[in-house]
Design a protein around this motif. Structure first.
Motif, PDB file in Angstrom:
ATOM      1  N   ARG A 190      17.024 -63.801   7.032  1.00  0.00           N
ATOM      2  CA  ARG A 190      16.373 -62.669   7.698  1.00  0.00           C
ATOM      3  C   ARG A 190      14.886 -62.943   7.784  1.00  0.00           C
ATOM      4  O   ARG A 190      14.374 -63.855   7.153  1.00  0.00           O
ATOM      5  N   ASP A 191      14.206 -62.100   8.559  1.00  0.00           N
ATOM      6  CA  ASP A 191      12.754 -62.238   8.647  1.00  0.00           C
ATOM      7  C   ASP A 191      12.121 -62.036   7.278  1.00  0.00           C
ATOM      8  O   ASP A 191      12.639 -61.310   6.430  1.00  0.00           O
ATOM      9  N   VAL A 192      10.976 -62.679   7.083  1.00  0.00           N
ATOM     10  CA  VAL A 192      10.257 -62.553   5.822  1.00  0.00           C
ATOM     11  C   VAL A 192       8.852 -62.053   6.089  1.00  0.00           C
ATOM     12  O   VAL A 192       8.322 -62.172   7.202  1.00  0.00           O
ATOM     13  N   ASP A 193       8.244 -61.485   5.048  1.00  0.00           N
ATOM     14  CA  ASP A 193       6.865 -61.015   5.166  1.00  0.00           C
ATOM     15  C   ASP A 193       5.875 -62.167   5.123  1.00  0.00           C
ATOM     16  O   ASP A 193       4.817 -62.109   5.758  1.00  0.00           O
ATOM     17  N   ALA A 194       6.206 -63.204   4.363  1.00  0.00           N
ATOM     18  CA  ALA A 194       5.292 -64.339   4.253  1.00  0.00           C
ATOM     19  C   ALA A 194       6.061 -65.567   3.788  1.00  0.00           C
ATOM     20  O   ALA A 194       7.124 -65.467   3.172  1.00  0.00           O
ATOM     21  N   HIS A 195       5.514 -66.715   4.128  1.00  0.00           N
ATOM     22  CA  HIS A 195       6.014 -68.002   3.658  1.00  0.00           C
ATOM     23  C   HIS A 195       5.049 -68.514   2.598  1.00  0.00           C
ATOM     24  O   HIS A 195       3.826 -68.365   2.727  1.00  0.00           O
ATOM     25  N   ILE A 196       5.588 -69.132   1.552  1.00  0.00           N
ATOM     26  CA  ILE A 196       4.778 -69.707   0.492  1.00  0.00           C
ATOM     27  C   ILE A 196       5.145 -71.175   0.364  1.00  0.00           C
ATOM     28  O   ILE A 196       6.317 -71.519   0.155  1.00  0.00           O
ATOM     29  N   SER A 197       4.163 -72.041   0.511  1.00  0.00           N
ATOM     30  CA  SER A 197       4.348 -73.464   0.246  1.00  0.00           C
ATOM     31  C   SER A 197       3.689 -73.758  -1.087  1.00  0.00           C
ATOM     32  O   SER A 197       2.510 -73.443  -1.293  1.00  0.00           O
ATOM     33  N   ALA A 198       4.451 -74.342  -2.017  1.00  0.00           N
ATOM     34  CA  ALA A 198       3.940 -74.459  -3.383  1.00  0.00           C
ATOM     35  C   ALA A 198       4.216 -75.826  -3.986  1.00  0.00           C
ATOM     36  O   ALA A 198       5.330 -76.354  -3.881  1.00  0.00           O
ATOM     37  N   ASP A 199       3.197 -76.371  -4.636  1.00  0.00           N
ATOM     38  CA  ASP A 199       3.382 -77.517  -5.507  1.00  0.00           C
ATOM     39  C   ASP A 199       4.044 -76.992  -6.783  1.00  0.00           C
ATOM     40  O   ASP A 199       3.543 -76.050  -7.400  1.00  0.00           O
ATOM     41  N   PRO A 200       5.186 -77.538  -7.206  1.00  0.00           N
ATOM     42  CA  PRO A 200       5.930 -76.936  -8.316  1.00  0.00           C
ATOM     43  C   PRO A 200       5.140 -76.725  -9.605  1.00  0.00           C
ATOM     44  O   PRO A 200       5.260 -75.653 -10.213  1.00  0.00           O
ATOM     45  N   PRO A 201       4.309 -77.679 -10.074  1.00  0.00           N
ATOM     46  CA  PRO A 201       3.563 -77.394 -11.309  1.00  0.00           C
ATOM     47  C   PRO A 201       2.628 -76.195 -11.164  1.00  0.00           C
ATOM     48  O   PRO A 201       2.532 -75.363 -12.076  1.00  0.00           O
ATOM     49  N   ALA A 202       1.948 -76.082 -10.029  1.00  0.00           N
ATOM     50  CA  ALA A 202       1.040 -74.954  -9.815  1.00  0.00           C
ATOM     51  C   ALA A 202       1.806 -73.646  -9.762  1.00  0.00           C
ATOM     52  O   ALA A 202       1.401 -72.641 -10.366  1.00  0.00           O
ATOM     53  N   LEU A 203       2.934 -73.639  -9.050  1.00  0.00           N
ATOM     54  CA  LEU A 203       3.737 -72.417  -8.951  1.00  0.00           C
ATOM     55  C   LEU A 203       4.214 -71.968 -10.330  1.00  0.00           C
ATOM     56  O   LEU A 203       4.136 -70.785 -10.674  1.00  0.00           O
ATOM     57  N   MET A 204       4.689 -72.908 -11.121  1.00  0.00           N
ATOM     58  CA  MET A 204       5.200 -72.574 -12.438  1.00  0.00           C
ATOM     59  C   MET A 204       4.112 -71.950 -13.307  1.00  0.00           C
ATOM     60  O   MET A 204       4.332 -70.922 -13.956  1.00  0.00           O
ATOM     61  N   LEU A 205       2.922 -72.525 -13.303  1.00  0.00           N
ATOM     62  CA  LEU A 205       1.836 -72.005 -14.133  1.00  0.00           C
ATOM     63  C   LEU A 205       1.339 -70.658 -13.633  1.00  0.00           C
ATOM     64  O   LEU A 205       0.973 -69.789 -14.439  1.00  0.00           O
ATOM     65  N   VAL A 206       1.346 -70.449 -12.326  1.00  0.00           N
ATOM     66  CA  VAL A 206       0.913 -69.155 -11.781  1.00  0.00           C
ATOM     67  C   VAL A 206       1.944 -68.082 -12.101  1.00  0.00           C
ATOM     68  O   VAL A 206       1.601 -66.995 -12.583  1.00  0.00           O
ATOM     69  N   PHE A 207       3.211 -68.359 -11.852  1.00  0.00           N
ATOM     70  CA  PHE A 207       4.249 -67.353 -12.063  1.00  0.00           C
ATOM     71  C   PHE A 207       4.388 -66.979 -13.527  1.00  0.00           C
ATOM     72  O   PHE A 207       4.716 -65.839 -13.846  1.00  0.00           O
ATOM     73  N   ILE A 208       4.146 -67.916 -14.433  1.00  0.00           N
ATOM     74  CA  ILE A 208       4.312 -67.627 -15.851  1.00  0.00           C
ATOM     75  C   ILE A 208       3.029 -67.052 -16.452  1.00  0.00           C
ATOM     76  O   ILE A 208       2.963 -66.744 -17.635  1.00  0.00           O
ATOM     77  N   GLY A 209       2.003 -66.886 -15.597  1.00  0.00           N
ATOM     78  CA  GLY A 209       0.774 -66.243 -16.041  1.00  0.00           C
ATOM     79  C   GLY A 209      -0.195 -67.139 -16.773  1.00  0.00           C
ATOM     80  O   GLY A 209      -1.111 -66.661 -17.464  1.00  0.00           O
ATOM     81  N   ARG A 210      -0.051 -68.457 -16.611  1.00  0.00           N
ATOM     82  CA  ARG A 210      -0.964 -69.381 -17.296  1.00  0.00           C
ATOM     83  C   ARG A 210      -2.150 -69.791 -16.425  1.00  0.00           C
ATOM     84  O   ARG A 210      -3.071 -70.432 -16.898  1.00  0.00           O
ATOM     85  N   GLN A 211      -2.123 -69.448 -15.162  1.00  0.00           N
ATOM     86  CA  GLN A 211      -3.198 -69.833 -14.257  1.00  0.00           C
ATOM     87  C   GLN A 211      -3.347 -68.765 -13.178  1.00  0.00           C
ATOM     88  O   GLN A 211      -2.352 -68.256 -12.665  1.00  0.00           O
ATOM     89  N   ALA A 212      -4.600 -68.422 -12.864  1.00  0.00           N
ATOM     90  CA  ALA A 212      -4.853 -67.495 -11.757  1.00  0.00           C
ATOM     91  C   ALA A 212      -4.515 -68.186 -10.436  1.00  0.00           C
ATOM     92  O   ALA A 212      -4.570 -69.408 -10.317  1.00  0.00           O
ATOM     93  N   ILE A 213      -4.188 -67.376  -9.437  1.00  0.00           N
ATOM     94  CA  ILE A 213      -3.724 -67.942  -8.172  1.00  0.00           C
ATOM     95  C   ILE A 213      -4.841 -68.598  -7.369  1.00  0.00           C
ATOM     96  O   ILE A 213      -4.602 -69.484  -6.548  1.00  0.00           O
ATOM     97  N   TRP A 214      -6.082 -68.197  -7.610  1.00  0.00           N
ATOM     98  CA  TRP A 214      -7.161 -68.634  -6.728  1.00  0.00           C
ATOM     99  C   TRP A 214      -7.420 -70.131  -6.794  1.00  0.00           C
ATOM    100  O   TRP A 214      -7.677 -70.768  -5.774  1.00  0.00           O
ATOM    101  N   LYS A 215      -7.347 -70.722  -7.986  1.00  0.00           N
ATOM    102  CA  LYS A 215      -7.612 -72.159  -8.091  1.00  0.00           C
ATOM    103  C   LYS A 215      -6.612 -72.986  -7.284  1.00  0.00           C
ATOM    104  O   LYS A 215      -7.013 -73.856  -6.497  1.00  0.00           O
ATOM    105  N   PRO A 216      -5.282 -72.785  -7.441  1.00  0.00           N
ATOM    106  CA  PRO A 216      -4.350 -73.560  -6.623  1.00  0.00           C
ATOM    107  C   PRO A 216      -4.439 -73.245  -5.134  1.00  0.00           C
ATOM    108  O   PRO A 216      -4.189 -74.116  -4.295  1.00  0.00           O
ATOM    109  N   LEU A 217      -4.799 -71.997  -4.777  1.00  0.00           N
ATOM    110  CA  LEU A 217      -4.993 -71.693  -3.361  1.00  0.00           C
ATOM    111  C   LEU A 217      -6.158 -72.480  -2.793  1.00  0.00           C
ATOM    112  O   LEU A 217      -6.055 -73.097  -1.725  1.00  0.00           O
ATOM    113  N   LEU A 218      -7.280 -72.475  -3.500  1.00  0.00           N
ATOM    114  CA  LEU A 218      -8.461 -73.205  -3.022  1.00  0.00           C
ATOM    115  C   LEU A 218      -8.237 -74.710  -3.052  1.00  0.00           C
ATOM    116  O   LEU A 218      -8.794 -75.436  -2.226  1.00  0.00           O
ATOM    117  N   GLY A 219      -7.422 -75.176  -3.995  1.00  0.00           N
ATOM    118  CA  GLY A 219      -7.161 -76.611  -4.105  1.00  0.00           C
ATOM    119  C   GLY A 219      -6.014 -77.099  -3.244  1.00  0.00           C
ATOM    120  O   GLY A 219      -5.677 -78.288  -3.275  1.00  0.00           O
TER     121      GLY A 219
END
Length: 297
Positions: free
Chosen positions: A245-274
């Motif tokens: 079905r249609d989605v609100d947004a697509h997310i492309s993620a490097d797995p290590p960055a996604l894991m650390l962001v989702f588990i609360g070990r890293q803020a989202i801004w650094k991986p977004l900017l990088g």
């Protein structure tokens, strides 16, 4: 541990295989279990060395835990994941943030060992036991926490995820490096996190106060892996196949960055900017709300 395949070989994972919890394709699960065992054989020696090198077990670790607490907790995870794959009873725990906090606190209170050298030896021994039990497993599914039925591959990938995350915690607390390889993180996400979301109640991974009115659909594209849709609907989180079905947004993620962001070990801004994370689509701003709604156990 033995039988390590060629180093650096990336796993071939297909998220659609795990969308229905324990309904895992047999060959996919066998292959993923072998890959998870190989990844653990890569990671555990570095983890043991890291724990042994801790100068002070009372150093602040993560949250209220010391580094010694983190290492002791890791040994507990090795034990109950080994018990699960072996078909033995596992702790009686609700797989929510509050439920796991209570269960972990009980296990830490019952285990007074915090000496880094002793815990390093314990983790190494338990890792060998897990690999031996996993190498002999022929079960399609096993009983895990909260009665979830999981393929042994998901239990092995969960153990890998715990090693990666808590290795990161110890390394950060003690000022040491802890590089996370993409194919290891990919196994942790596609082999453990997605099957757990599918197998557990749809409320397990959410903060109900913040997720109660949140509705959104995100297509998650894991770099080096596959695609799946995260469906947030009024306090529940379920998975759909990509493109359903249609989605609100697509997310492309490097797995290590996604894991650390989702588990609360890293803020989202650094991986977004990088460039490690990217979001686009009709409503990409909903990503910020998603991150406040998610509350991994």
């Amino acid at each position: 541990m033995t039988d390590t395949p060629a180093a650096g070989k990336a796993p071939s994972l297909t998220p659609r295989k795990v969308l229905h919890g324990s309904g895992c394709d047999a060959q996919w699960c066998i292959r993923t279990l072998a890959q998870a065992r190989a990844a653990l054989r890569d990671v555990v020696p570095s983890l043991v060395t890291l724990v042994r090198s801790v100068p002070d077990a009372n150093t602040a670790g993560v949250g209220t835990w010391t580094v010694g607490d983190v290492a002791a907790h890791l040994s507990h995870v090795f034990r109950f994941d080994t018990d699960a794959v072996a078909g033995r009873p596992v702790p009686d725990a609700m797989v929510t943030m509050a439920g796991m906090a209570e269960a972990n606190a009980t296990m830490l209170a019952e285990d007074g060992e915090r000496d880094p050298a002793v815990l390093a030896d314990r983790i190494g021994t338990l890792a060998n036991k897990f690999d031996d039990v996993a190498s002999r497993s022929r079960a399609a599914t096993v009983d895990w926490l909260q009665g979830a039925r999981l393929p042994p591959s998901a239990v092995a990938c969960h153990l890998l995820e715990e090693c990666l995350i808590h290795g990161h915690d110890i390394a950060t607390a003690t000022g040491r490096p802890w590089p996370i390889q993409r194919h290891h993180a990919l196994l942790a996400v596609e082999g453990a996190a997605l099957p757990l979301i599918a197998a557990l109640p749809p409320t397990a991974f959410l903060n109900q106060e913040k997720a109660g009115s949140f509705r959104a659909r995100f297509e998650l594209r894991l770099r080096g892996g596959g695609r799946t849709v995260l469906n947030f609907d009024g306090g529940s989180l379920t998975l759909d196949a990509a493109g359903t079905r249609d989605v609100d947004a697509h997310i492309s993620a490097d797995p290590p960055a996604l894991m650390l962001v989702f588990i609360g070990r890293q803020a989202i801004w650094k991986p977004l900017l990088g460039g490690k994370l990217a979001a686009w689509g009709r409503r990409p701003w909903k990503l910020a709300h998603m991150l406040t709604a998610i509350s991994p156990p």
